[in-house]
Motif scaffolding. Sequence first.
Motif: not given
Length: 80
Positions: A65-79
């Motif tokens: 069920g793996y699906r790459f989501d580019r947006e998830e890469l940026y959601d978890d970043r520390d500001p």
Amino acid sequence: MQVAKWGNSLAIRIPADMARRLGIKEGDNLEVVAADDEQIAVARKRTREEALERFLSRRVSLPEGYRFDREELYDDRDPL
């Protein structure tokens, strides 16, 4: 090999035996680069489908069920 005029470009013919050895056929895309001032190097340019087949042939397993989501890469970043 002889260089010939083809429209506004130059072209060379690849002998049939060399094409067979290299595994190239009509319609294939080739990448030609200057190896140095007197030599060129030619490589068969892989299509997306061929690249995917090559990748999958390495038997890399991803979680079910793996699906790459580019947006998830940026959601978890520390500001910053």
